[in-house]
Design a protein around this motif. Structure first.
Motif, PDB file in Angstrom:
ATOM      1  N   ASN A   2       0.833  -1.220   0.000  1.00 26.54           N
ATOM      2  CA  ASN A   2       0.000   0.000   0.000  1.00 26.54           C
ATOM      3  C   ASN A   2       0.857   1.255   0.000  1.00 26.54           C
ATOM      4  O   ASN A   2       0.558   2.226   0.688  1.00 26.54           O
ATOM      5  N   ILE A   3       1.970   1.192  -0.701  1.00 19.40           N
ATOM      6  CA  ILE A   3       2.852   2.355  -0.805  1.00 19.40           C
ATOM      7  C   ILE A   3       2.631   3.011  -2.159  1.00 19.40           C
ATOM      8  O   ILE A   3       2.815   2.383  -3.205  1.00 19.40           O
ATOM      9  N   TYR A   4       2.221   4.296  -2.134  1.00 17.47           N
ATOM     10  CA  TYR A   4       1.921   5.048  -3.353  1.00 17.47           C
ATOM     11  C   TYR A   4       3.120   5.904  -3.735  1.00 17.47           C
ATOM     12  O   TYR A   4       3.829   6.447  -2.877  1.00 17.47           O
ATOM     13  N   SER A   5       3.310   6.070  -5.005  1.00 18.48           N
ATOM     14  CA  SER A   5       4.167   7.150  -5.484  1.00 18.48           C
ATOM     15  C   SER A   5       3.305   8.412  -5.614  1.00 18.48           C
ATOM     16  O   SER A   5       2.073   8.336  -5.645  1.00 18.48           O
ATOM     17  N   VAL A   6       3.952   9.568  -5.673  1.00 21.68           N
ATOM     18  CA  VAL A   6       3.199  10.825  -5.789  1.00 21.68           C
ATOM     19  C   VAL A   6       2.403  10.842  -7.090  1.00 21.68           C
ATOM     20  O   VAL A   6       1.235  11.246  -7.125  1.00 21.68           O
ATOM     21  N   SER A   7       3.006  10.373  -8.156  1.00 21.18           N
ATOM     22  CA  SER A   7       2.310  10.365  -9.448  1.00 21.18           C
ATOM     23  C   SER A   7       1.088   9.468  -9.411  1.00 21.18           C
ATOM     24  O   SER A   7       0.021   9.816  -9.922  1.00 21.18           O
ATOM     25  N   LYS A   8       1.238   8.300  -8.774  1.00 20.64           N
ATOM     26  CA  LYS A   8       0.109   7.382  -8.698  1.00 20.64           C
ATOM     27  C   LYS A   8      -1.021   7.960  -7.861  1.00 20.64           C
ATOM     28  O   LYS A   8      -2.203   7.849  -8.216  1.00 20.64           O
ATOM     29  N   LEU A   9      -0.646   8.613  -6.754  1.00 21.12           N
ATOM     30  CA  LEU A   9      -1.674   9.230  -5.899  1.00 21.12           C
ATOM     31  C   LEU A   9      -2.438  10.306  -6.652  1.00 21.12           C
ATOM     32  O   LEU A   9      -3.676  10.339  -6.640  1.00 21.12           O
ATOM     33  N   ASN A  10      -1.701  11.197  -7.332  1.00 22.86           N
ATOM     34  CA  ASN A  10      -2.378  12.260  -8.081  1.00 22.86           C
ATOM     35  C   ASN A  10      -3.245  11.690  -9.191  1.00 22.86           C
ATOM     36  O   ASN A  10      -4.330  12.191  -9.489  1.00 22.86           O
ATOM     37  N   GLY A  11      -2.775  10.611  -9.842  1.00 20.33           N
ATOM     38  CA  GLY A  11      -3.573  10.002 -10.893  1.00 20.33           C
ATOM     39  C   GLY A  11      -4.864   9.410 -10.366  1.00 20.33           C
ATOM     40  O   GLY A  11      -5.933   9.568 -10.972  1.00 20.33           O
ATOM     41  N   GLU A  12      -4.809   8.747  -9.212  1.00 20.13           N
ATOM     42  CA  GLU A  12      -6.026   8.166  -8.659  1.00 20.13           C
ATOM     43  C   GLU A  12      -6.975   9.233  -8.124  1.00 20.13           C
ATOM     44  O   GLU A  12      -8.198   9.095  -8.219  1.00 20.13           O
ATOM     45  N   VAL A  13      -6.407  10.317  -7.569  1.00 21.65           N
ATOM     46  CA  VAL A  13      -7.260  11.428  -7.127  1.00 21.65           C
ATOM     47  C   VAL A  13      -7.984  12.048  -8.317  1.00 21.65           C
ATOM     48  O   VAL A  13      -9.167  12.384  -8.258  1.00 21.65           O
ATOM     49  N   ARG A  14      -7.268  12.182  -9.456  1.00 26.25           N
ATOM     50  CA  ARG A  14      -7.910  12.724 -10.656  1.00 26.25           C
ATOM     51  C   ARG A  14      -9.063  11.837 -11.107  1.00 26.25           C
ATOM     52  O   ARG A  14     -10.160  12.311 -11.415  1.00 26.25           O
ATOM     53  N   GLN A  15      -8.837  10.540 -11.158  1.00 24.01           N
ATOM     54  CA  GLN A  15      -9.901   9.629 -11.574  1.00 24.01           C
ATOM     55  C   GLN A  15     -11.069   9.659 -10.588  1.00 24.01           C
ATOM     56  O   GLN A  15     -12.237   9.564 -10.992  1.00 24.01           O
ATOM     57  N   LEU A  16     -10.743   9.805  -9.294  1.00 26.06           N
ATOM     58  CA  LEU A  16     -11.802   9.865  -8.288  1.00 26.06           C
ATOM     59  C   LEU A  16     -12.667  11.107  -8.474  1.00 26.06           C
ATOM     60  O   LEU A  16     -13.903  11.042  -8.459  1.00 26.06           O
TER      61      LEU A  16
END
Length: 445
Positions: free
Chosen positions: A7-21
């Motif tokens: 459950n370790i996110y990279s910053v890019s992955k976090l921002n990408g999932e927030v965008r999709q959310l």
């Protein structure tokens, strides 16, 4: 502390999932606000901030969409925009991607009109099965309009020409302004209470969206829908459409057309076809609204996987870096110009010409001081000389003579101040203020 492995996110992955959310839960929205920080780089994209008195949000409108805007946005302008919430992943900022922009006044009214239209359509006020057919034999028509407007004159003229036997009862009402909606509702209520007519014609002449706004209120829509009498709406010109047109049993494009629909004529069948065409158009609009909703949903789902979105993100980042580079270059050039100006000033102060000019100025200053000192000394000497001359004049014999006195001397020039010193026959010389007198002593006392 135990660190989770899966459950370790990279910053890019976090921002990408927030965008999709955000894009998945917030569909296309309308937003009003004031423009600030407007920028239009050479790429043709627009970047701005929308704000109100308490908050602000960054916005982007890409070239393919802003070409449809009919005005040039400026800072301080109030606008109404439509777009989707997204995240600009390189910075982690959430933003609004605008696809439509309107001036605030007309845009807010249009948005309010569309929102009410969708609400009433969902409630079934526009459903074709609720529309009442017009009576086959209309003998008395109730007209709800202003008794002094152009619409009533057109309606009466058409009815008199086509079917003079028709009786017309006018229910006076305001058709513009803040009190017009209540006035229209009262007229509909009065007509339904009396039940003295076969059909109601709700009408007025054309105007702007703001002029016709009294026909776009929810309360009037319910009054028309609940009317026991069939209602024909003939508001404005052909291009004007109001909520009253959608909820009425039949819509006519103009007041005159409404009068023709309700009057018997050889062209009656054509008018019926026009009415059927209107109902068909209304049904088509309702169907189109459903299709538009489905299209919006599908387009939103497609945008989540659309590579164009990634290109737009990269284009926005490029424009942002280009603006920063231009600002940094401008600052460097300004600082270099300031340093050059300072060095030039210092060099000017050290040149022989500058020093000679300073020495010349000091020489001129000292020469002026010397001349002033000499003038002061001469003035003081003249004053002292004048004072001495005045003192000398006060003790001079001539001053005494000028006051009326005289000086008497003998032949030897001695001043005679005692008569005992004189003898008979002595010669005396008397000096006056003007001239002198020679006399001979003949007697002394």
């Amino acid at each position: 502390m135990q660190i989770p492995k899966n459950n370790i996110y990279s910053v890019s992955k976090l921002n990408g999932e927030v965008r999709q959310l955000l894009e998945g839960n917030l569909s296309r929205i309308w937003l009003s606000g004031e423009i600030s920080n407007f920028a239009a780089p050479g790429s043709g994209h627009w970047y701005l901030t929308l704000k109100d008195t308490q908050s602000q949000i960054r916005c982007a409108m890409f070239k393919g969409r802003n070409q449809a805007v009919t005005f040039r946005p400026t800072n301080g302008m109030q606008v109404l925009v439509r777009g989707n919430i997204s995240v600009y992943e390189p910075r982690g900022d959430y933003q609004l991607l605008i696809d439509a922009m309107l001036p605030a006044g007309d845009g807010l009214l249009a948005q309010e009109f569309e929102a009410l239209k969708m609400k009433l359509a969902a409630e079934g006020l526009f459903a074709l099965e609720t529309k009442r057919p017009l009576p086959d034999n209309i003998r008395r028509i109730g007209v709800i309009t202003s008794p002094t407007g152009a619409a009533i004159r057109d309606v009466l003229h058409v009815l008199a020409r086509r079917d003079p036997a028709l009786e017309v009862i006018i229910y006076p009402s305001q058709v513009q302004g803040t009190a017009a909606t209540d006035s229209l509702i009262q007229a509909i209520t009065l007509a339904n209470r009396r039940l003295e007519v076969d059909v109601l014609l709700l009408t007025r002449g054309g105007g702007s969206l703001e002029d016709l706004w009294c026909f776009n209120h929810e309360s009037l829509a319910h009054a028309i829908y609940n009317s026991a009498l069939p209602v024909v709406s003939a508001v404005g010109h052909e291009v004007d459409t109001t909520i009253a047109d959608y909820v009425a049993d039949l819509r006519a494009p103009t007041p005159s057309a409404g009068a023709e629909l309700l009057s018997r004529d050889k062209a009656g069948r054509l008018q019926q076809l026009t009415a059927l065409e209107g109902r068909l158009k209304h049904s088509w609009d309702h169907c189109q609204l459903k299709l538009q909703r489905r299209h919006t949903l599908l387009a939103h789902r497609l945008s989540q996987q659309d590579p164009v979105r990634t290109l737009e993100q990269l284009a926005q980042r490029f424009d942002e870096m280009q603006l920063k580079l231009s600002a940094a270059m401008a600052r460097q050039l300004h600082q270099a110009a300031n340093r050059q100006t300072a060095l030039a000033a210092r060099l000017t102060q050290q040149t022989p010409a500058h020093k000679l000019a300073m020495a010349q100025n000091r020489l001129e200053y000292l020469a002026a001081g010397l001349h002033q000192a000499l003038d002061d000394k001469l003035k003081q000497a003249r004053g002292d000389l004048g004072h001495c001359a005045h003192l000398l004049e006060n003790v001079s014999p001539l001053a005494t003579l000028s006051r009326g006195y005289s000086i008497t001397t003998d032949d030897k020039g001695r001043v005679i101040d005692n008569s005992a010193e004189l003898n008979n026959g002595d010669t005396l010389h008397t000096r006056l203020k003007q001239g002198s007198v020679i006399s001979t002593v003949i007697s002394t006392e």
